[in-house]
Write a protein that holds these residues in place. Sequence first.
Motif, mmCIF file in Angstrom:
data_model
loop_
_atom_site.group_PDB
_atom_site.id
_atom_site.type_symbol
_atom_site.label_atom_id
_atom_site.label_comp_id
_atom_site.label_asym_id
_atom_site.label_seq_id
_atom_site.Cartn_x
_atom_site.Cartn_y
_atom_site.Cartn_z
ATOM 1 N N SER A 38 17.122 16.177 -15.428
ATOM 2 C CA SER A 38 17.111 14.975 -16.333
ATOM 3 C C SER A 38 15.713 14.179 -16.091
ATOM 4 C CB SER A 38 18.219 14.264 -16.161
ATOM 5 O OG SER A 38 17.978 13.588 -15.046
ATOM 6 N N ASP A 39 15.483 13.503 -17.176
ATOM 7 C CA ASP A 39 14.281 12.722 -16.809
ATOM 8 C C ASP A 39 14.410 11.647 -15.924
ATOM 9 O OD1 ASP A 39 13.138 13.887 -18.793
ATOM 10 O OD2 ASP A 39 13.374 12.465 -20.557
ATOM 11 N N GLU A 40 15.541 11.102 -15.556
ATOM 12 C CA GLU A 40 15.877 10.060 -14.892
ATOM 13 C C GLU A 40 15.601 10.596 -13.116
ATOM 14 O OE1 GLU A 40 18.590 7.133 -14.449
ATOM 15 O OE2 GLU A 40 18.860 6.936 -16.561
ATOM 16 N N VAL A 41 16.258 12.092 -12.952
ATOM 17 C CA VAL A 41 15.810 12.726 -11.940
ATOM 18 C C VAL A 41 14.414 12.953 -11.744
ATOM 19 C CG1 VAL A 41 16.438 14.910 -10.663
ATOM 20 C CG2 VAL A 41 18.282 13.716 -11.849
ATOM 21 N N ALA A 42 13.687 13.288 -12.704
ATOM 22 C CA ALA A 42 12.432 13.662 -12.548
ATOM 23 C C ALA A 42 11.634 12.403 -12.202
ATOM 24 C CB ALA A 42 12.004 14.129 -13.955
ATOM 25 N N LEU A 43 11.905 11.207 -12.619
ATOM 26 C CA LEU A 43 11.131 9.991 -12.224
ATOM 27 C C LEU A 43 11.619 9.631 -10.711
ATOM 28 C CD1 LEU A 43 10.847 9.533 -15.310
ATOM 29 C CD2 LEU A 43 11.111 7.229 -14.857
ATOM 30 N N GLY A 44 12.727 10.016 -10.389
ATOM 31 C CA GLY A 44 12.895 9.891 -9.063
ATOM 32 C C GLY A 44 12.119 10.930 -8.087
ATOM 33 N N ALA A 45 11.956 12.025 -8.528
ATOM 34 C CA ALA A 45 10.947 12.852 -7.810
ATOM 35 C C ALA A 45 9.592 12.503 -7.740
ATOM 36 C CB ALA A 45 11.152 14.283 -8.427
ATOM 37 N N LEU A 46 9.035 12.063 -9.029
ATOM 38 C CA LEU A 46 7.861 11.223 -9.132
ATOM 39 C C LEU A 46 7.585 10.319 -7.832
ATOM 40 C CD1 LEU A 46 7.211 10.867 -12.803
ATOM 41 C CD2 LEU A 46 6.391 12.651 -11.557
ATOM 42 N N GLU A 47 8.600 9.244 -7.921
ATOM 43 C CA GLU A 47 8.584 8.400 -6.750
ATOM 44 C C GLU A 47 8.464 8.844 -5.294
ATOM 45 O OE1 GLU A 47 7.645 4.846 -4.989
ATOM 46 O OE2 GLU A 47 7.692 5.258 -7.095
ATOM 47 N N ALA A 48 9.291 10.084 -5.167
ATOM 48 C CA ALA A 48 9.335 10.656 -3.795
ATOM 49 C C ALA A 48 7.953 10.884 -3.382
ATOM 50 C CB ALA A 48 10.488 11.647 -3.794
ATOM 51 N N ALA A 49 7.237 11.695 -4.451
ATOM 52 C CA ALA A 49 5.909 12.266 -4.120
ATOM 53 C C ALA A 49 4.840 11.111 -4.003
ATOM 54 C CB ALA A 49 5.572 12.941 -5.588
ATOM 55 N N ARG A 50 5.013 10.058 -4.435
ATOM 56 C CA ARG A 50 4.222 9.017 -4.412
ATOM 57 C C ARG A 50 4.276 8.350 -3.023
ATOM 58 N NH1 ARG A 50 4.356 7.628 -10.349
ATOM 59 N NH2 ARG A 50 6.233 6.844 -9.934
ATOM 60 N N ALA A 51 5.506 8.144 -2.717
ATOM 61 C CA ALA A 51 5.839 7.913 -1.295
ATOM 62 C C ALA A 51 5.195 8.580 0.026
ATOM 63 C CB ALA A 51 7.311 7.679 -1.002
ATOM 64 N N ARG A 52 4.884 9.781 -0.529
ATOM 65 C CA ARG A 52 4.370 10.700 0.551
ATOM 66 C C ARG A 52 2.799 11.049 0.255
ATOM 67 N NH1 ARG A 52 9.325 10.911 0.291
ATOM 68 N NH2 ARG A 52 10.725 11.711 1.849
ATOM 69 N N GLY A 53 2.335 10.019 -0.566
ATOM 70 C CA GLY A 53 0.930 10.368 -0.734
ATOM 71 C C GLY A 53 0.320 11.523 -1.725
ATOM 72 N N LEU A 54 1.465 11.956 -2.281
ATOM 73 C CA LEU A 54 1.223 13.290 -3.154
ATOM 74 C C LEU A 54 0.645 12.858 -4.732
ATOM 75 C CD1 LEU A 54 3.918 15.712 -1.981
ATOM 76 C CD2 LEU A 54 1.701 15.499 -1.364
ATOM 77 N N ARG A 55 -0.060 13.461 -5.282
ATOM 78 C CA ARG A 55 -0.479 13.043 -6.489
ATOM 79 C C ARG A 55 -0.050 14.109 -7.493
ATOM 80 N NH1 ARG A 55 -6.473 14.411 -6.131
ATOM 81 N NH2 ARG A 55 -5.500 16.188 -4.972
ATOM 82 N N VAL A 56 0.635 13.565 -8.636
ATOM 83 C CA VAL A 56 1.291 14.090 -9.741
ATOM 84 C C VAL A 56 0.270 14.064 -10.845
ATOM 85 C CG1 VAL A 56 3.195 14.514 -11.368
ATOM 86 C CG2 VAL A 56 3.600 13.762 -9.034
#
Length: 350
Positions: free
Chosen positions: A254-272
């Motif tokens: 879902s889009d909401e789950v995807a936004l959570g994944a984006l934030e998890a990536a940002r918290a680890r210094g990963l770029r999307v």
Amino acid sequence: MPQLRGRVTLATVAASAGVSVATVSKVLNGRSDVSESTRARVQEILRQHDYVGRRPEPPVERATVELFYQGFLNSYSVEVIQGVVEAGQAADVDVVVRTHPPRGHNRGSGRAAPWIRELAASGRRAAIGITSELSEADLAALARARLPLVVVDPIDIAQPDVTSVGSTNFAGGMAATQHLLSLGHRRIAYLGGPPTSGCNQARMNGFRGAMEAAGAEVPKEYVWMREFLYEDGLAGGAALLDLPEPPTAIFAGSDEVALGALEAARARGLRVPEDLSVVGFDDTQLARLASPQLTTVRQPIREMGAVALRTALQLAAGEKVDSHHVELATRLIVRSSAAAPARVPSGAVS
């Protein structure tokens, strides 16, 4: 003010107030085309003499449909509600929106939930549920009350006789995964919703089908499922990205789950999408507000709500429907959250 003798009629009230019978009738019927001073004078005479007119004819009752959801409202359910309400306006039907106990609240009791009994006694024409799970006792109670039920994206895949509306989830899951594969990804994870959810199962199976067709392995730890919520995307994204060999792409259910994944990536210094590609499902407003904007699978959510309303009214009228389950077409919307992996794995097709 002159005292009225004998039986009080419209004519006697009109004569006492110095107005016409038509004006008195307008006051009694709440018409707006009477001056405030005249209205007050007529009402005072009516009050003083306890005038009781004929009982008005009861208004014609509009058909009413109950629309219920379980848990919290999210961007997906809001769009379904919008579709149901708009279709109700077009059909001259009122829609009552309520929240009901969360999934599993009444499971195993063998008795219908109290709100089912209330619903049956309320005179509703039909009921529509959003991603809802009802017990067998609830379904039996609705059947006894002859109250049609239509569910949008049912949770429980063990209830195939429930009339439902959804989208081509399997095809959508396959399209999302094929897009990531075409970009060169092979380490792709699925971050989904409830394991028993019909739409989640279909999206995951589409993901697995595309991966199998491409000869890409799906490690057990690359499939993470809980709920279709932001918090679950955040937790699941963290679990996936903290693996010894993390995925280079995530297909979120879902889009909401995807936004959570984006934030998890940002918290680890990963770029999307440079370090991690993310694809969602739904194409709610969140997909366009995300940064970067979300590549996602669009399902016609408002139309799903409208179809549910029309189907519920058909069933309430005793009409037959063509199918107990209607699926509307999905399509991939490419935006900015997915790109080729930084390092293409060996054997990948460019």
